[in-house]
Scaffold this motif. Structure first.
Motif, PDB file in Angstrom:
ATOM      1  N   ALA A  25     101.073  86.539  75.177  1.00 55.07           N
ATOM      2  CA  ALA A  25      99.695  86.248  74.769  1.00 55.07           C
ATOM      3  C   ALA A  25      98.839  87.465  75.109  1.00 55.07           C
ATOM      4  O   ALA A  25      99.259  88.333  75.893  1.00 55.07           O
ATOM      5  CB  ALA A  25      99.163  85.001  75.477  1.00 55.07           C
ATOM      6  N   HIS A  26      97.646  87.516  74.543  1.00 51.04           N
ATOM      7  CA  HIS A  26      96.740  88.608  74.869  1.00 51.04           C
ATOM      8  C   HIS A  26      96.260  88.413  76.304  1.00 51.04           C
ATOM      9  O   HIS A  26      95.660  87.380  76.647  1.00 51.04           O
ATOM     10  CB  HIS A  26      95.543  88.618  73.903  1.00 51.04           C
ATOM     11  CG  HIS A  26      94.761  89.888  73.941  1.00 51.04           C
ATOM     12  ND1 HIS A  26      94.023  90.277  75.035  1.00 51.04           N
ATOM     13  CD2 HIS A  26      94.599  90.877  73.002  1.00 51.04           C
ATOM     14  CE1 HIS A  26      93.442  91.437  74.792  1.00 51.04           C
ATOM     15  NE2 HIS A  26      93.769  91.814  73.549  1.00 51.04           N
ATOM     16  N   ALA A  27      96.507  89.407  77.148  1.00 55.93           N
ATOM     17  CA  ALA A  27      96.245  89.241  78.574  1.00 55.93           C
ATOM     18  C   ALA A  27      94.766  89.127  78.897  1.00 55.93           C
ATOM     19  O   ALA A  27      94.406  88.587  79.952  1.00 55.93           O
ATOM     20  CB  ALA A  27      96.859  90.405  79.353  1.00 55.93           C
ATOM     21  N   SER A  28      93.894  89.616  78.003  1.00 48.15           N
ATOM     22  CA  SER A  28      92.463  89.517  78.230  1.00 48.15           C
ATOM     23  C   SER A  28      91.824  88.446  77.351  1.00 48.15           C
ATOM     24  O   SER A  28      91.006  87.650  77.808  1.00 48.15           O
ATOM     25  CB  SER A  28      91.785  90.868  77.953  1.00 48.15           C
ATOM     26  OG  SER A  28      90.385  90.799  78.143  1.00 48.15           O
ATOM     27  N   GLY A  29      92.239  88.414  76.072  1.00 45.80           N
ATOM     28  CA  GLY A  29      91.578  87.528  75.123  1.00 45.80           C
ATOM     29  C   GLY A  29      91.961  86.071  75.274  1.00 45.80           C
ATOM     30  O   GLY A  29      91.120  85.174  75.124  1.00 45.80           O
ATOM     31  N   ALA A  30      93.248  85.782  75.590  1.00 42.44           N
ATOM     32  CA  ALA A  30      93.694  84.382  75.688  1.00 42.44           C
ATOM     33  C   ALA A  30      94.856  84.245  76.665  1.00 42.44           C
ATOM     34  O   ALA A  30      95.946  83.800  76.304  1.00 42.44           O
ATOM     35  CB  ALA A  30      94.094  83.878  74.308  1.00 42.44           C
ATOM     36  N   PRO A  31      94.657  84.631  77.933  1.00 40.79           N
ATOM     37  CA  PRO A  31      95.766  84.586  78.896  1.00 40.79           C
ATOM     38  C   PRO A  31      96.303  83.167  79.107  1.00 40.79           C
ATOM     39  O   PRO A  31      97.473  83.001  79.459  1.00 40.79           O
ATOM     40  CB  PRO A  31      95.147  85.144  80.177  1.00 40.79           C
ATOM     41  CG  PRO A  31      93.676  84.949  80.017  1.00 40.79           C
ATOM     42  CD  PRO A  31      93.403  85.088  78.559  1.00 40.79           C
ATOM     43  N   TRP A  32      95.460  82.155  78.887  1.00 43.21           N
ATOM     44  CA  TRP A  32      95.894  80.770  79.098  1.00 43.21           C
ATOM     45  C   TRP A  32      96.956  80.312  78.107  1.00 43.21           C
ATOM     46  O   TRP A  32      97.614  79.307  78.316  1.00 43.21           O
ATOM     47  CB  TRP A  32      94.682  79.845  79.022  1.00 43.21           C
ATOM     48  CG  TRP A  32      93.916  79.986  77.730  1.00 43.21           C
ATOM     49  CD1 TRP A  32      94.150  79.352  76.554  1.00 43.21           C
ATOM     50  CD2 TRP A  32      92.807  80.829  77.515  1.00 43.21           C
ATOM     51  NE1 TRP A  32      93.255  79.749  75.598  1.00 43.21           N
ATOM     52  CE2 TRP A  32      92.408  80.667  76.165  1.00 43.21           C
ATOM     53  CE3 TRP A  32      92.075  81.741  78.310  1.00 43.21           C
ATOM     54  CZ2 TRP A  32      91.331  81.357  75.599  1.00 43.21           C
ATOM     55  CZ3 TRP A  32      91.011  82.404  77.759  1.00 43.21           C
ATOM     56  CH2 TRP A  32      90.639  82.233  76.414  1.00 43.21           C
ATOM     57  N   GLU A  33      97.117  81.090  77.047  1.00 41.36           N
ATOM     58  CA  GLU A  33      98.133  80.734  76.052  1.00 41.36           C
ATOM     59  C   GLU A  33      99.522  81.298  76.417  1.00 41.36           C
ATOM     60  O   GLU A  33     100.508  80.965  75.769  1.00 41.36           O
ATOM     61  CB  GLU A  33      97.720  81.239  74.670  1.00 41.36           C
ATOM     62  CG  GLU A  33      96.502  80.539  74.100  1.00 41.36           C
ATOM     63  CD  GLU A  33      96.153  81.018  72.709  1.00 41.36           C
ATOM     64  OE1 GLU A  33      96.890  81.903  72.194  1.00 41.36           O
ATOM     65  OE2 GLU A  33      95.158  80.523  72.132  1.00 41.36           O
ATOM     66  N   GLY A  34      99.580  82.163  77.387  1.00 40.98           N
ATOM     67  CA  GLY A  34     100.832  82.808  77.754  1.00 40.98           C
ATOM     68  C   GLY A  34     101.595  82.072  78.843  1.00 40.98           C
ATOM     69  O   GLY A  34     101.034  81.268  79.597  1.00 40.98           O
ATOM     70  N   VAL A  35     102.878  82.372  78.917  1.00 43.71           N
ATOM     71  CA  VAL A  35     103.746  81.941  80.028  1.00 43.71           C
ATOM     72  C   VAL A  35     104.351  83.222  80.606  1.00 43.71           C
ATOM     73  O   VAL A  35     105.144  83.905  79.939  1.00 43.71           O
ATOM     74  CB  VAL A  35     104.856  80.975  79.562  1.00 43.71           C
ATOM     75  CG1 VAL A  35     105.772  80.618  80.730  1.00 43.71           C
ATOM     76  CG2 VAL A  35     104.240  79.723  78.948  1.00 43.71           C
TER      77      VAL A  35
END
Length: 422
Positions: A212-222
């Motif tokens: 996921a984009h680490a700044s724009g949408a970190p909550w979408e990443g695992v």
């Protein structure tokens, strides 16, 4: 015959028999001395050639399974010395070189010649190759001069000890099946006849997450890197609970590509060691639990794979090593007691050889300010002052073979030791 005359006859007969026995023992002792002097002279006479082998390998470091220069150098040399050489057998950079009477005792002498990534010969395998060839040359000489000895010396070129398990692959192909005994020696900062060579599992752990984009949408990443860090920290805490003779160490070899993408994948390379394989397997299970816990905590998946063959612990043959120590002392080598054994806890695929054949793998002390696997040790393994120590080890191994050849009870005891090794 009067009793008095008969008693005198018995006394005379006993005296003559006793003198004959002493003379036989003296002759046998002189023969042993003659053979051992021949070994010492042969190695001393070839010291420059042997040093050249060591230096050439040291100047051309090659990592596991890529030892083409060392392979060609060693096989060409042995062929010129009248060994019958099977090149690229049973592996591409392995070889088997034979000399002597194939009906006699078969002595396996092992060479290593792979280097470490970035360090070169930071474990001194150039010296191991030199020692193996020197031992082979000395045994070839006595087999030539004294054909009644009934011995075949077999020099094995064994690649990929520093990862890859070359000897293990050679075992699987039956390379050592015919040998009666096997031997090699290793340079270290200490003189240790029976070091603590322990077993080792090389484990790869891979975590998979979601980018996921680490700044724009970190909550979408695992975050797979978080899982790797969590696993690494768990292993670090595990260390305080493991046995003194066990080891675990790891590196993160993949933690993502760029900071602004949540890492989708991470990978750890882990070495897990124990005094015996049961300890190693038990510790490996605990390491896997650390990884599984890290995966659960971060929402990642995890997979495990053993990327290298299992290195077993070494079983040093007590009769063989006692002979080696005595021969080494006879040429001035000094030992400092069992306390030095704790100074070296490492692993080698020679352990697997020792599980199928009576073996020794002593360490010989070289002049060095540092431990193995350092830049300083690399420098020391190419230093001229360490030639004498390498050649002394070769002399000691070759003289040990003489003792076994001339006293059948030694070989019998060696076999009994091996059968009772567990």
């Amino acid at each position: 015959m009067p009793l008095q005359i008969f008693c005198c006859f018995l006394i005379i007969l006993e005296t003559v028999t006793s003198n004959m026995s002493l003379n036989i023992l003296k002759m046998e002792s002189e023969y042993v001395k003659e053979l051992k002097n021949c070994i010492i002279k042969t190695i001393d006479d070839r010291a420059l050639d042997l040093n050249n082998i060591s230096q050439c390998i040291w100047e051309h470091p090659e990592i596991c399974f890529q030892e083409n220069y060392a392979h060609d150098l060693l096989t060409t040399f042995l062929e010129k010395e009248k060994f019958v050489v099977q090149r690229k057998t049973p592996l591409e950079t392995a070889f088997i070189a034979r000399y002597g009477d194939a009906t006699g005792m078969k002595v396996g002498v092992l060479c290593e010649y792979d280097a470490l990534p970035e360090l070169g010969h930071g474990c001194g395998h150039n010296l191991i190759a030199e020692v193996g060839v020197a031992t082979g040359l000395a045994l070839k000489e006595i087999a030539t001069i004294y054909p009644d000895l009934k011995m075949e010396v077999i020099v094995f070129g064994t690649p990929a000890e520093e990862g890859g398990g070359g000897k293990i692959l050679m075992i699987e192909k039956g390379a050592f099946n015919e040998t009666d005994i096997c031997m090699m020696s290793h340079p270290t900062p200490f003189e240790i006849p029976a070091p603590m060579w322990i077993s080792c599992i090389q484990l790869t752990v891979v975590f998979k997450g979601k980018p996921a984009h680490a700044s724009g949408a970190p909550w979408e990443g695992v975050n797979a890197l978080d899982a790797a860090v969590n696993c690494y920290n768990g292993i670090s805490m595990l260390r305080q609970q493991i046995k003194l003779t066990s080891r675990v160490h790891c590196v993160i070899v993949d933690g993502g590509k760029v900071p602004n993408i949540i890492p989708e994948r991470s990978e750890l390379s882990i070495f897990i060691r124990g005094l015996v394989k049961e300890d190693t397997f038990d510790l490996a299970n605990k390491v896997k639990q650390c990884a599984s816990g890290a995966a659960a905590a971060t929402g990642c998946s995890v997979t495990f794979s053993e990327t290298q063959p299992f290195y077993d612990s070494i079983k040093t043959n007590p009769t063989m090593i006692e002979l080696y120590i005595n021969n080494a002392k006879s040429i001035g080598v000094k030992f400092y007691g069992d306390t030095m054994a704790s100074k070296l806890i490492a692993s080698t695929d020679m352990g697997n050889v020792s599980q199928i054949k009576p073996s020794i793998h002593p360490c010989f002390k070289i002049v060095t300010p540092a431990a193995n696997h350092t830049h300083e040790f690399t420098t020391s393994s190419g230093a001229p002052e360490n030639q004498v120590h390498a050649l002394n080890s070769a002399k000691s191994m070759a003289m040990t073979v003489v003792d076994i050849l001339l006293n059948p009870t030694f070989l019998e005891q060696i076999r009994k030791d091996f059968q009772n090794k567990n």
